[in-house]
Design a protein around this motif. Structure first.
Motif, PDB file in Angstrom:
ATOM      1  N   GLU A  24       1.155  -1.210   0.195  1.00 27.12           N
ATOM      2  CA  GLU A  24       0.067   0.100  -0.083  1.00 27.12           C
ATOM      3  C   GLU A  24       0.930   1.139   0.004  1.00 27.12           C
ATOM      4  O   GLU A  24       1.776   1.288   0.608  1.00 27.12           O
ATOM      5  CB  GLU A  24      -0.765  -0.023   1.319  1.00 27.12           C
ATOM      6  N   ASP A  26       0.592   4.951   1.169  1.00 28.21           N
ATOM      7  CA  ASP A  26      -0.134   5.979   1.636  1.00 28.21           C
ATOM      8  C   ASP A  26       0.755   7.068   2.468  1.00 28.21           C
ATOM      9  O   ASP A  26       1.929   7.215   2.235  1.00 28.21           O
ATOM     10  CB  ASP A  26      -1.037   5.249   2.746  1.00 28.21           C
ATOM     11  N   TYR A  30       4.762   7.222   1.703  1.00 28.43           N
ATOM     12  CA  TYR A  30       4.861   7.635   0.338  1.00 28.43           C
ATOM     13  C   TYR A  30       6.370   8.169   0.225  1.00 28.43           C
ATOM     14  O   TYR A  30       6.864   8.286  -0.834  1.00 28.43           O
ATOM     15  CB  TYR A  30       3.769   8.951   0.183  1.00 28.43           C
ATOM     16  N   TYR A  53      -3.625  -0.184  -2.517  1.00 22.58           N
ATOM     17  CA  TYR A  53      -3.935   0.938  -2.084  1.00 22.58           C
ATOM     18  C   TYR A  53      -3.260   2.014  -2.390  1.00 22.58           C
ATOM     19  O   TYR A  53      -1.946   2.019  -2.076  1.00 22.58           O
ATOM     20  CB  TYR A  53      -4.382   0.928  -0.582  1.00 22.58           C
ATOM     21  N   ASP A  55      -3.177   6.466  -1.886  1.00 19.62           N
ATOM     22  CA  ASP A  55      -4.003   7.454  -1.366  1.00 19.62           C
ATOM     23  C   ASP A  55      -3.365   8.921  -2.018  1.00 19.62           C
ATOM     24  O   ASP A  55      -2.567   8.658  -2.833  1.00 19.62           O
ATOM     25  CB  ASP A  55      -4.174   7.569   0.177  1.00 19.62           C
TER      26      ASP A  55
END
Length: 102
Positions: A24, A26, A30, A53, A55
């Motif tokens: 993921e 996020d 990041y 995922y 974001d």
């Protein structure tokens, strides 16, 4: 605690650099993606087919490097990149299943 994200750098048969992400992306991790993309001044193929995922913090990184990215995504992430407008700024390839080259 950062969300699990693995980043693997490799070279494709066509000579392009590839960065494969899994997990993921996020707010908690990041920066890892940003640093990995900043590590090379060359264009990069970014394989996101194993990312579950993404974001807005992850999108921010992609937009910052859009001029030198070619992105590979699964059907899960393709709508996110399309709605965000990233598909208008860089080449995005959609794969049907798992990792792969465009």
């Amino acid at each position: 605690m950062p969300t699990p994200l693995s980043l693997i750098r490799s070279q494709r048969p066509d000579g392009k650099q590839q960065l494969t992400a899994a997990g993921e992306i996020d707010m908690s991790n990041y920066n890892s993606l940003a640093k990995a993309l900043e590590a090379s001044a060359e264009p990069v193929v970014l394989d996101l087919t194993s990312v579950d995922y993404l974001d807005s913090a992850g999108l921010m990184v992609l937009f910052a490097h859009a001029e030198r990215l070619e992105v590979i995504v699964s059907p899960l992430l393709e709508p996110v990149l399309s709605v965000s407008g990233l598909t208008d700024l860089t080449t995005v390839h959609r794969t049907e299943h798992g990792q792969g080259a465009p």
